[in-house]
Design a protein around this motif. Structure first.
Motif, mmCIF file in Angstrom:
data_model
loop_
_atom_site.group_PDB
_atom_site.id
_atom_site.type_symbol
_atom_site.label_atom_id
_atom_site.label_comp_id
_atom_site.label_asym_id
_atom_site.label_seq_id
_atom_site.Cartn_x
_atom_site.Cartn_y
_atom_site.Cartn_z
ATOM 1 N N ARG A 212 -36.753 -0.787 -52.175
ATOM 2 C CA ARG A 212 -35.559 -0.030 -51.798
ATOM 3 C C ARG A 212 -35.300 -0.171 -50.292
ATOM 4 O O ARG A 212 -36.201 -0.062 -49.464
ATOM 5 C CB ARG A 212 -35.745 1.444 -52.166
ATOM 6 C CG ARG A 212 -34.510 2.298 -51.900
ATOM 7 C CD ARG A 212 -34.613 3.635 -52.625
ATOM 8 N NE ARG A 212 -33.631 4.573 -52.118
ATOM 9 C CZ ARG A 212 -33.887 5.533 -51.252
ATOM 10 N NH1 ARG A 212 -35.131 5.694 -50.793
ATOM 11 N NH2 ARG A 212 -32.957 6.353 -50.837
ATOM 12 N N VAL A 213 -34.026 -0.425 -49.947
ATOM 13 C CA VAL A 213 -33.614 -0.602 -48.550
ATOM 14 C C VAL A 213 -32.407 0.287 -48.283
ATOM 15 O O VAL A 213 -31.509 0.396 -49.140
ATOM 16 C CB VAL A 213 -33.255 -2.082 -48.257
ATOM 17 C CG1 VAL A 213 -32.807 -2.244 -46.807
ATOM 18 C CG2 VAL A 213 -34.438 -2.988 -48.548
ATOM 19 N N GLU A 214 -32.388 0.920 -47.117
ATOM 20 C CA GLU A 214 -31.249 1.752 -46.702
ATOM 21 C C GLU A 214 -30.556 1.106 -45.507
ATOM 22 O O GLU A 214 -31.211 0.732 -44.532
ATOM 23 C CB GLU A 214 -31.713 3.163 -46.318
ATOM 24 C CG GLU A 214 -32.281 3.965 -47.478
ATOM 25 C CD GLU A 214 -32.781 5.325 -47.034
ATOM 26 O OE1 GLU A 214 -32.896 5.539 -45.799
ATOM 27 O OE2 GLU A 214 -33.065 6.164 -47.904
ATOM 28 N N GLN A 315 -31.516 -6.644 -37.905
ATOM 29 C CA GLN A 315 -30.226 -7.093 -37.390
ATOM 30 C C GLN A 315 -29.061 -6.440 -38.120
ATOM 31 O O GLN A 315 -27.987 -6.247 -37.549
ATOM 32 C CB GLN A 315 -30.117 -8.617 -37.501
ATOM 33 C CG GLN A 315 -31.034 -9.367 -36.533
ATOM 34 C CD GLN A 315 -31.036 -10.860 -36.787
ATOM 35 O OE1 GLN A 315 -30.399 -11.348 -37.730
ATOM 36 N NE2 GLN A 315 -31.752 -11.600 -35.941
ATOM 37 N N HIS A 316 -29.264 -6.105 -39.402
ATOM 38 C CA HIS A 316 -28.197 -5.491 -40.198
ATOM 39 C C HIS A 316 -28.398 -3.982 -40.347
ATOM 40 O O HIS A 316 -27.821 -3.371 -41.256
ATOM 41 C CB HIS A 316 -28.122 -6.151 -41.569
ATOM 42 C CG HIS A 316 -27.701 -7.589 -41.522
ATOM 43 N ND1 HIS A 316 -28.594 -8.623 -41.313
ATOM 44 C CD2 HIS A 316 -26.471 -8.169 -41.643
ATOM 45 C CE1 HIS A 316 -27.948 -9.778 -41.329
ATOM 46 N NE2 HIS A 316 -26.664 -9.536 -41.526
ATOM 47 N N ASP A 317 -29.249 -3.399 -39.479
ATOM 48 C CA ASP A 317 -29.481 -1.952 -39.481
ATOM 49 C C ASP A 317 -30.009 -1.473 -40.833
ATOM 50 O O ASP A 317 -29.613 -0.429 -41.354
ATOM 51 C CB ASP A 317 -28.181 -1.197 -39.125
ATOM 52 C CG ASP A 317 -28.447 0.250 -38.724
ATOM 53 O OD1 ASP A 317 -29.597 0.536 -38.320
ATOM 54 O OD2 ASP A 317 -27.532 1.083 -38.847
ATOM 55 N N GLY A 318 -30.924 -2.280 -41.390
ATOM 56 C CA GLY A 318 -31.536 -1.919 -42.668
ATOM 57 C C GLY A 318 -32.975 -1.487 -42.485
ATOM 58 O O GLY A 318 -33.711 -2.065 -41.672
ATOM 59 N N THR A 319 -33.384 -0.483 -43.210
ATOM 60 C CA THR A 319 -34.759 0.016 -43.126
ATOM 61 C C THR A 319 -35.290 0.307 -44.520
ATOM 62 O O THR A 319 -34.528 0.605 -45.447
ATOM 63 C CB THR A 319 -34.844 1.312 -42.290
ATOM 64 O OG1 THR A 319 -34.000 2.309 -42.891
ATOM 65 C CG2 THR A 319 -34.412 1.064 -40.849
ATOM 66 N N ILE A 320 -36.608 0.225 -44.648
ATOM 67 C CA ILE A 320 -37.280 0.627 -45.880
ATOM 68 C C ILE A 320 -37.701 2.083 -45.712
ATOM 69 O O ILE A 320 -38.347 2.421 -44.712
ATOM 70 C CB ILE A 320 -38.509 -0.265 -46.136
ATOM 71 C CG1 ILE A 320 -38.064 -1.718 -46.327
ATOM 72 C CG2 ILE A 320 -39.275 0.208 -47.366
ATOM 73 C CD1 ILE A 320 -39.204 -2.696 -46.466
ATOM 74 N N PRO A 321 -37.304 2.969 -46.625
ATOM 75 C CA PRO A 321 -37.621 4.396 -46.476
ATOM 76 C C PRO A 321 -39.114 4.629 -46.250
ATOM 77 O O PRO A 321 -39.954 4.120 -47.004
ATOM 78 C CB PRO A 321 -37.148 5.008 -47.798
ATOM 79 C CG PRO A 321 -36.080 4.082 -48.278
ATOM 80 C CD PRO A 321 -36.505 2.719 -47.841
#
Length: 403
Positions: A212-214, A315-321
């Motif tokens: 899951r990625v946010e 780079q795309h402002d994505g994070t793993i919770p």
């Protein structure tokens, strides 16, 4: 898009028929009708006799260099220009490998009495040129299928080569059953085994470990994209089949060939090593299994690069919770990929062991060394790829817009 789908299917069928036609055109200069003792062997010496093996070998070698040599790896990831350079290098290596193999085959044919009409003439040169040309025709044909047809051209041509052998193998097995040479229960057991194997292949090839990625809200031009959730799918079998299984025997056969060159092929140690490393021998099974398992990890690390993925997410402002961006994300993805690859590596190892187990326990059928786990994997993956492309073309409006 029914018309577009019909056009692509028709193009693919036509290209595959052209491939099958080429397999029936023999190399010029052979006295095939008068050489009945080896008619079945000679009939396979068509202009496509080498198939795609030289090209696949060249592609595997280039890919291995990309894994070991960072400069070549950077070239592959640099964009379209870098990929074109690698494609040219692959074709150049294919030319060398195909010429070497074709020349060896043509020279060997001239030593068979009565087979070649004019062994002292231009046969070796013309046969070599025709077989090398056949390889490049197949490479071109596979590219056209990929571009204008349905499915991956290389995989389709390989799959057709496996599939066309099935009817002849089935007829041969039925004749053996009727003559009492093999048991009908053994044949039934093989049929059930392959049904289960194909079901497992479909299940594993479609399986994904979803991370899951946010993604946070961000602006693109004058638009403001809201925050959203997504998944990062990781295949159980990211390494494929060709590279781990093809390269594994090289790890010990190349040093063994070198030892034979230095010590001589009749040296007791070299002869004993070759004897124990024959297909179906326990030593061969153990060494190849270990090599396939390790290579699956090495190649997966190249295909799925956790550090590169972590940088792309940042780079795309994505994070793993629950995981900090940057190095922590790379470490988390590395653990996930490693645990997932354990399943994929075991799966590949079992598939490549199928014909050897049959050989070891004497429960094989005449097809066992031709139609094996690798062939089944290639055919099933090709069918799944065609299914996906047919669905995508059917759900796409003119102009490439999804319905």
């Amino acid at each position: 898009m029914r018309r577009e789908l019909a056009r692509r299917i028709a193009f693919t069928i036509g290209a595959l028929l052209l491939f099958r036609l080429g397999t029936q055109i023999p190399v010029a200069g052979l006295n095939v009708p008068s050489y009945s003792p080896m008619l079945d062997f000679i009939s396979r010496l068509s202009i496509f006799a080498l198939g795609l093996i030289p090209y696949l070998t060249a592609a595997i070698l280039i890919r291995l260099l990309s894994v070991a040599w960072r400069g070549l790896n950077s070239l592959e990831r640099s964009g379209e220009g870098g990929r074109r350079k690698l494609a040219r290098a692959t074709l150049g290596l294919t030319l060398g490998l195909a010429a070497f193999q074709a020349y060896g085959i043509a020279s060997a044919l001239t030593s068979i009495p009565g087979l070649v009409r004019d062994p002292d003439g231009w046969f070796v040169m013309t046969a070599t040129a025709s077989m090398v040309g056949g390889v490049f025709v197949l490479v071109w044909l596979s590219e056209q299928i990929t571009r204008h047809g349905i499915g991956n051209g290389l995989a389709l041509i390989l799959s057709v080569s496996f599939i066309v052998a099935i009817p002849q193998n089935v007829v041969g097995i039925l004749d053996l059953v009727q003559s009492g040479a093999i048991s009908g229960n053994l044949v039934l057991g093989h049929a059930v085994f392959w049904i289960i194997t194909i079901a497992v292949i479909v299940l594993v090839e479609g399986a994904r470990r979803n991370v899951r990625v946010e993604f946070g809200a961000r602006g693109v031009g004058h638009r403001q994209l809201p925050a959203r959730d997504a998944v990062l799918p990781i295949k159980l079998n990211s390494a494929g089949y060709l590279i781990p299984v093809t390269v594994a025997p090289w790890i010990f056969f190349l040093p063994l060939a070198f030892a034979g060159f230095i010590l001589g092929g009749d040296h007791p140690l070299v002869a004993a090593a070759y004897r124990h490393l024959q297909l179906g021998q326990p030593a061969h099974m153990i060494l190849v299994s270990i090599a396939v398992f390790v290579l699956a990890f090495i190649y997966t690390a190249y295909v799925v690069d956790p550090e590169d993925t972590a940088k792309s997410l940042a780079q795309h402002d994505g994070t793993i919770p629950g995981v900090a961006p940057g190095e922590a994300t790379a470490d988390h993805l590395d653990r996930v990929v490693s645990l997932t690859t354990v399943v994929g590596a075991v799966y590949l190892t079992v598939l490549q062991l199928i014909p050897e187990v049959f050989e070891l326990y004497g429960i094989g059928l005449p097809y066992s060394m031709i139609i094996n786990g690798g062939g089944a994997l290639v055919v099933v993956c090709t069918a799944l790829d065609i299914k996906t492309q047919v669905r995508d073309v059917s759900l796409t409006n003119p102009g490439g817009v999804r319905r």
